[in-house]
Write an enzyme that holds these catalytic residues in place. Structure first.
Site, PDB file in Angstrom:
ATOM      1  N   PHE A  16     -23.030   4.178  19.058  1.00 20.46           N
ATOM      2  CA  PHE A  16     -23.055   4.412  20.356  1.00 20.46           C
ATOM      3  C   PHE A  16     -22.783   3.254  21.282  1.00 20.46           C
ATOM      4  CE2 PHE A  16     -26.409   5.148  23.791  1.00 20.46           C
ATOM      5  CZ  PHE A  16     -25.466   5.438  24.794  1.00 20.46           C
ATOM      6  N   ILE A  17     -23.642   2.248  21.291  1.00 25.15           N
ATOM      7  CA  ILE A  17     -23.517   1.239  22.152  1.00 25.15           C
ATOM      8  C   ILE A  17     -22.339   0.198  22.015  1.00 25.15           C
ATOM      9  CG2 ILE A  17     -24.629  -0.623  23.629  1.00 25.15           C
ATOM     10  CD1 ILE A  17     -27.199   0.904  22.866  1.00 25.15           C
ATOM     11  N   LEU A  41     -20.829   2.191   8.669  1.00 26.37           N
ATOM     12  CA  LEU A  41     -20.359   3.637   8.897  1.00 26.37           C
ATOM     13  C   LEU A  41     -21.585   4.511   8.110  1.00 26.37           C
ATOM     14  CD1 LEU A  41     -16.608   3.880   8.451  1.00 26.37           C
ATOM     15  CD2 LEU A  41     -18.010   3.600  10.314  1.00 26.37           C
ATOM     16  N   ASP A  75     -21.516  -3.847   4.988  1.00 26.77           N
ATOM     17  CA  ASP A  75     -22.988  -3.564   5.317  1.00 26.77           C
ATOM     18  C   ASP A  75     -23.422  -5.152   5.984  1.00 26.77           C
ATOM     19  OD1 ASP A  75     -25.707  -3.558   4.996  1.00 26.77           O
ATOM     20  OD2 ASP A  75     -25.488  -1.924   3.961  1.00 26.77           O
ATOM     21  N   ASP A 151     -36.489  -2.610  24.644  1.00 31.47           N
ATOM     22  CA  ASP A 151     -37.767  -2.733  25.251  1.00 31.47           C
ATOM     23  C   ASP A 151     -38.943  -2.249  24.741  1.00 31.47           C
ATOM     24  OD1 ASP A 151     -37.152   0.000  25.379  1.00 31.47           O
ATOM     25  OD2 ASP A 151     -37.381   0.089  27.805  1.00 31.47           O
ATOM     26  N   LYS A 179     -37.470  -4.170  14.973  1.00 29.64           N
ATOM     27  CA  LYS A 179     -36.833  -4.921  16.024  1.00 29.64           C
ATOM     28  C   LYS A 179     -37.379  -5.972  16.237  1.00 29.64           C
ATOM     29  CE  LYS A 179     -32.965  -3.812  17.606  1.00 29.64           C
ATOM     30  NZ  LYS A 179     -31.844  -4.196  17.409  1.00 29.64           N
ATOM     31  N   ASN A 205     -30.553   3.938  26.469  1.00 33.41           N
ATOM     32  CA  ASN A 205     -29.271   4.215  27.009  1.00 33.41           C
ATOM     33  C   ASN A 205     -28.850   5.711  27.081  1.00 33.41           C
ATOM     34  OD1 ASN A 205     -27.244   1.253  26.232  1.00 33.41           O
ATOM     35  ND2 ASN A 205     -29.420   1.314  26.754  1.00 33.41           N
ATOM     36  N   LYS A 214     -30.321  11.652  19.535  1.00 37.29           N
ATOM     37  CA  LYS A 214     -31.389  11.260  21.007  1.00 37.29           C
ATOM     38  C   LYS A 214     -31.530  12.303  22.071  1.00 37.29           C
ATOM     39  CE  LYS A 214     -31.427   6.980  18.680  1.00 37.29           C
ATOM     40  NZ  LYS A 214     -30.377   6.277  18.509  1.00 37.29           N
ATOM     41  N   ILE A 231     -39.302  19.851  23.532  1.00 41.93           N
ATOM     42  CA  ILE A 231     -40.035  18.844  24.244  1.00 41.93           C
ATOM     43  C   ILE A 231     -41.288  18.352  23.487  1.00 41.93           C
ATOM     44  CG2 ILE A 231     -41.561  18.170  26.253  1.00 41.93           C
ATOM     45  CD1 ILE A 231     -38.806  17.557  26.968  1.00 41.93           C
ATOM     46  N   HIS A 309     -46.462   8.151  19.632  1.00 46.11           N
ATOM     47  CA  HIS A 309     -45.471   8.416  20.646  1.00 46.11           C
ATOM     48  C   HIS A 309     -45.939   7.401  21.965  1.00 46.11           C
ATOM     49  CE1 HIS A 309     -43.002  11.467  23.209  1.00 46.11           C
ATOM     50  NE2 HIS A 309     -42.420  10.431  23.175  1.00 46.11           N
TER      51      HIS A 309
HETATM   52  P1  NAD Z   1     -26.610   3.699  16.773  1.00 48.49           P
HETATM   53  O1  NAD Z   1     -27.620   4.034  15.523  1.00 48.49           O
HETATM   54  O2  NAD Z   1     -25.697   4.602  17.424  1.00 48.49           O
HETATM   55  O3  NAD Z   1     -25.476   2.755  16.063  1.00 48.49           O
HETATM   56  C1  NAD Z   1     -25.750   1.732  15.155  1.00 48.49           C
HETATM   57  C2  NAD Z   1     -24.544   1.533  14.304  1.00 48.49           C
HETATM   58  O4  NAD Z   1     -24.822   0.505  13.323  1.00 48.49           O
HETATM   59  C3  NAD Z   1     -23.492   2.436  13.587  1.00 48.49           C
HETATM   60  O5  NAD Z   1     -22.546   2.354  13.894  1.00 48.49           O
HETATM   61  C4  NAD Z   1     -24.039   2.244  12.099  1.00 48.49           C
HETATM   62  O6  NAD Z   1     -23.222   2.643  11.236  1.00 48.49           O
HETATM   63  C5  NAD Z   1     -24.101   0.663  12.076  1.00 48.49           C
HETATM   64  N1  NAD Z   1     -25.004   0.002  10.921  1.00 48.49           N
HETATM   65  C6  NAD Z   1     -26.289   0.641  10.532  1.00 48.49           C
HETATM   66  N2  NAD Z   1     -26.635   0.034   9.675  1.00 48.49           N
HETATM   67  C7  NAD Z   1     -25.797  -1.000   9.293  1.00 48.49           C
HETATM   68  C8  NAD Z   1     -25.451  -1.846   8.118  1.00 48.49           C
HETATM   69  N3  NAD Z   1     -26.609  -2.177   7.600  1.00 48.49           N
HETATM   70  N4  NAD Z   1     -24.530  -2.735   8.232  1.00 48.49           N
HETATM   71  C9  NAD Z   1     -23.378  -2.778   9.064  1.00 48.49           C
HETATM   72  N5  NAD Z   1     -23.569  -1.608   9.961  1.00 48.49           N
HETATM   73  C10 NAD Z   1     -24.565  -0.698  10.028  1.00 48.49           C
HETATM   74  O7  NAD Z   1     -27.259   2.601  17.634  1.00 48.49           O
HETATM   75  P2  NAD Z   1     -26.952   2.185  19.374  1.00 48.49           P
HETATM   76  O8  NAD Z   1     -27.790   3.374  20.032  1.00 48.49           O
HETATM   77  O9  NAD Z   1     -25.438   1.909  19.549  1.00 48.49           O
HETATM   78  O10 NAD Z   1     -27.839   0.852  19.269  1.00 48.49           O
HETATM   79  C11 NAD Z   1     -27.307  -0.318  19.029  1.00 48.49           C
HETATM   80  C12 NAD Z   1     -28.457  -1.475  19.290  1.00 48.49           C
HETATM   81  O11 NAD Z   1     -28.990  -1.581  20.613  1.00 48.49           O
HETATM   82  C13 NAD Z   1     -29.519  -1.160  18.263  1.00 48.49           C
HETATM   83  O12 NAD Z   1     -29.736  -2.628  17.878  1.00 48.49           O
HETATM   84  C14 NAD Z   1     -30.308  -0.848  19.156  1.00 48.49           C
HETATM   85  O13 NAD Z   1     -31.818  -1.395  18.665  1.00 48.49           O
HETATM   86  C15 NAD Z   1     -30.320  -1.355  20.374  1.00 48.49           C
HETATM   87  N6  NAD Z   1     -30.598  -0.447  21.500  1.00 48.49           N
HETATM   88  C16 NAD Z   1     -30.464   0.586  21.746  1.00 48.49           C
HETATM   89  C17 NAD Z   1     -30.946   1.525  22.804  1.00 48.49           C
HETATM   90  C18 NAD Z   1     -30.760   2.885  23.026  1.00 48.49           C
HETATM   91  O14 NAD Z   1     -31.068   3.534  23.807  1.00 48.49           O
HETATM   92  N7  NAD Z   1     -29.770   3.488  22.003  1.00 48.49           N
HETATM   93  C19 NAD Z   1     -31.709   0.893  23.734  1.00 48.49           C
HETATM   94  C20 NAD Z   1     -31.911  -0.418  23.595  1.00 48.49           C
HETATM   95  C21 NAD Z   1     -31.441  -1.333  22.689  1.00 48.49           C
HETATM   96  P1  TYD Z   2     -35.307   9.252  21.983  1.00 47.95           P
HETATM   97  O1  TYD Z   2     -34.145   9.351  22.580  1.00 47.95           O
HETATM   98  O2  TYD Z   2     -35.524   9.503  20.675  1.00 47.95           O
HETATM   99  O3  TYD Z   2     -35.504   7.524  22.450  1.00 47.95           O
HETATM  100  P2  TYD Z   2     -36.768   6.719  22.280  1.00 47.95           P
HETATM  101  O4  TYD Z   2     -37.789   7.177  21.378  1.00 47.95           O
HETATM  102  O5  TYD Z   2     -36.306   5.454  21.719  1.00 47.95           O
HETATM  103  O6  TYD Z   2     -37.356   6.369  23.502  1.00 47.95           O
HETATM  104  O7  TYD Z   2     -36.371   9.755  22.920  1.00 47.95           O
HETATM  105  C1  TYD Z   2     -36.551   9.825  24.325  1.00 47.95           C
HETATM  106  C2  TYD Z   2     -38.010  10.482  24.700  1.00 47.95           C
HETATM  107  O8  TYD Z   2     -37.527  11.888  24.745  1.00 47.95           O
HETATM  108  C3  TYD Z   2     -39.095   9.835  23.773  1.00 47.95           C
HETATM  109  O9  TYD Z   2     -40.121   9.878  24.608  1.00 47.95           O
HETATM  110  C4  TYD Z   2     -39.339  11.300  22.933  1.00 47.95           C
HETATM  111  C5  TYD Z   2     -38.909  12.323  23.628  1.00 47.95           C
HETATM  112  N1  TYD Z   2     -37.898  13.405  22.917  1.00 47.95           N
HETATM  113  C6  TYD Z   2     -38.363  14.718  22.889  1.00 47.95           C
HETATM  114  O10 TYD Z   2     -39.330  15.116  23.698  1.00 47.95           O
HETATM  115  N2  TYD Z   2     -37.815  15.676  22.164  1.00 47.95           N
HETATM  116  C7  TYD Z   2     -36.681  15.487  21.271  1.00 47.95           C
HETATM  117  O11 TYD Z   2     -35.951  16.274  20.722  1.00 47.95           O
HETATM  118  C8  TYD Z   2     -36.217  14.002  21.168  1.00 47.95           C
HETATM  119  C9  TYD Z   2     -35.106  13.346  20.381  1.00 47.95           C
HETATM  120  C10 TYD Z   2     -36.818  13.113  22.173  1.00 47.95           C
END
Ligand code: NAD
Ligand code: TYD
Length: 369
Positions: A16-17, A41, A75, A151, A179, A205, A214, A231, A309
């Protein structure tokens, strides 16, 4: 010393990011270098998110020597592969997104989180340390290892207060503790070996290309599919939401201007209780698809809470704002609307990540070669 920032290894660039970061660099900055996207992947990685980039900057269009975007199926725990990639592309910068990233999955099966998030990060650090060694055994200082973190490493807040960069780590889930471990490893390589690192801890994000496990994409797609909207607990857990492009802009700002060895918090300054966020999201989607939002709200389903949680996350990102001049560009309304529209106009992407067809495609194109 001036940072090179030319041959950038993006780990997890198909997630995603990471995918949004690659789009951001090519489309919204004056970046002239080359991106090597290393991704295993997993279920969360999707090359379809980068089709346009590959078409414009990839090998098939520009040839291997001139390509500005190269995908490497590997990997991060695979030492030989990572080592080869560093050498082959003369990597001078790492931006490390690759991770197992979903809390619920970490509760069901923590092992993959330990492997990828801890051992994978260690492996990248070791490779960087060895590859960037100079003839007198010191480490090049024009290079950079930027570690992308969350965070969630800080634990859980009560009704008041904010996570600061100095807040002691107190992770509560296998995801956040893995992490946190990786953050400590990265900092230790800075202190012990003088590896030039920067680190960022970002809040939740949302935006295009997010895997629909998510909260926000799951709810959008469940609304469209007429499914229940689950929820957890009392729905009053609080998260601080940031549009993904604002996160990536912050990461790029830190990579360019951040002080070596420092960590920066990134946040939306945009706190929402889950239930309030869901109600707002329902209103947005209902308007886009011409449905009655009151009817959709009846499909909210209160389900059992997630174990352990975390109650509230809230970020103080003044350091990043004051020292590096970053700020959020998108309001929550703008970001949410853009996200809803993206999921509505990309049904093929959604169908592929949901059907498992994409996993078969990976098998045929990468694993059976
Ligand atoms: P994501 O799960 O969408 O993507 C993770 C990617 O990493 C995927 O493309 C997956 O194929 C790859 N991957 C997983 N294991 C691997 C391995 N062993 N070798 C190579 N590639 C591998 O995650 P995201 O939401 O894009 O998050 C990216 C980073 O940002 C993470 O480090 C996460 O902790 C951090 N982060 C995410 C959020 C959020 O809200 N999503 C917020 C803050 C920080
Ligand atoms: P999530 O997107 O999994 O992010 P994180 O747990 O890393 O914050 O969840 C965001 C918030 O939403 C978290 O408090 C858990 C809640 N949540 C639900 O209530 N229902 C759901 O189906 C999911 C996936 C999350």
């Amino acid at each position: 010393m001036k940072r090179t920032l030319t041959n950038i290894l993006v780990t997890g660039g198909a997630g995603f990011i990471g995918a949004n970061f690659i789009h951001f660099l090519f489309n919204k900055t004056d970046f002239q270098g080359r991106i090597i996207n290393l991704d295993a992947l997993t279920y969360a990685g999707n090359l379809e998110s980068l089709k346009d980039i590959d078409l414009k900057f990839g090998i098939n269009t520009l040839g291997k020597t001139k390509a500005k975007y190269i995908f490497e199926y590997a990997d991060i725990t695979d030492k030989d592969a990572v080592n080869r990639i560093f050498k082959e592309y003369s990597i001078d910068t790492v931006v490390h997104f690759a991770a197992e990233s979903h809390v619920d999955r970490s509760i069901l099966g923590p092992e993959a989180f330990i492997k990828t998030n801890i051992i994978g990060t260690f492996n990248l650090l070791e490779t960087a340390r060895n590859f960037w060694k100079t003839s007198d055994s010191s480490i090049r200082q024009d290079v950079l290892f930027h570690h992308v973190s969350t965070d969630e490493v800080y634990g859980s807040l009560g009704e008041t207060g904010y996570f600061e960069e100095t807040t002691p780590y107190d992770p509560r889930s296998p995801y956040s503790s893995s992490k946190a471990s990786s953050d400590h490893l990265v900092c230790s390589y800075s202190h012990t070996y003088e590896l030039p690192i920067t680190l960022s801890n970002c809040s939740n994000n949302y935006g295009p290309f997010q895997f629909p496990e998510k909260l926000i994409p799951l709810m959008i797609l469940n609304i469209l599919g007429g499914k229940p909207l689950p929820i957890y607990g009392d729905g009053k857990n609080v998260r601080d939401w940031l549009y993904v492009e604002d996160h990536n802009n912050a990461v790029w700002t830190i990579m360019n201007k951040g002080k070596i060895g420092e960590k920066y918090n990134i946040g939306g300054e945009n706190e929402w209780q889950n239930i309030k966020l869901l109600e707002k999201l329902i209103d947005f989607v209902a308007k886009e698809i011409n449905k009655d939002s009151a009817e959709i709200k009846k499909t909210i389903k209160w389900v059992q809470d997630r174990p352990g949680h975390d109650r509230r996350y809230a970020i103080n990102c003044n350091k990043l704002k004051n020292e590096l001049g970053w700020s959020q560009k998108y309001t929550f309304e703008e970001g949410l609307l853009a996200t809803v529209k993206w999921y509505l106009s990309n049904p093929n992407w959604v169908a592929n990540v949901q059907s498992g067809e994409y996993a078969n495609w990976i098998k045929n194109n990468y694993e059976n070669r």
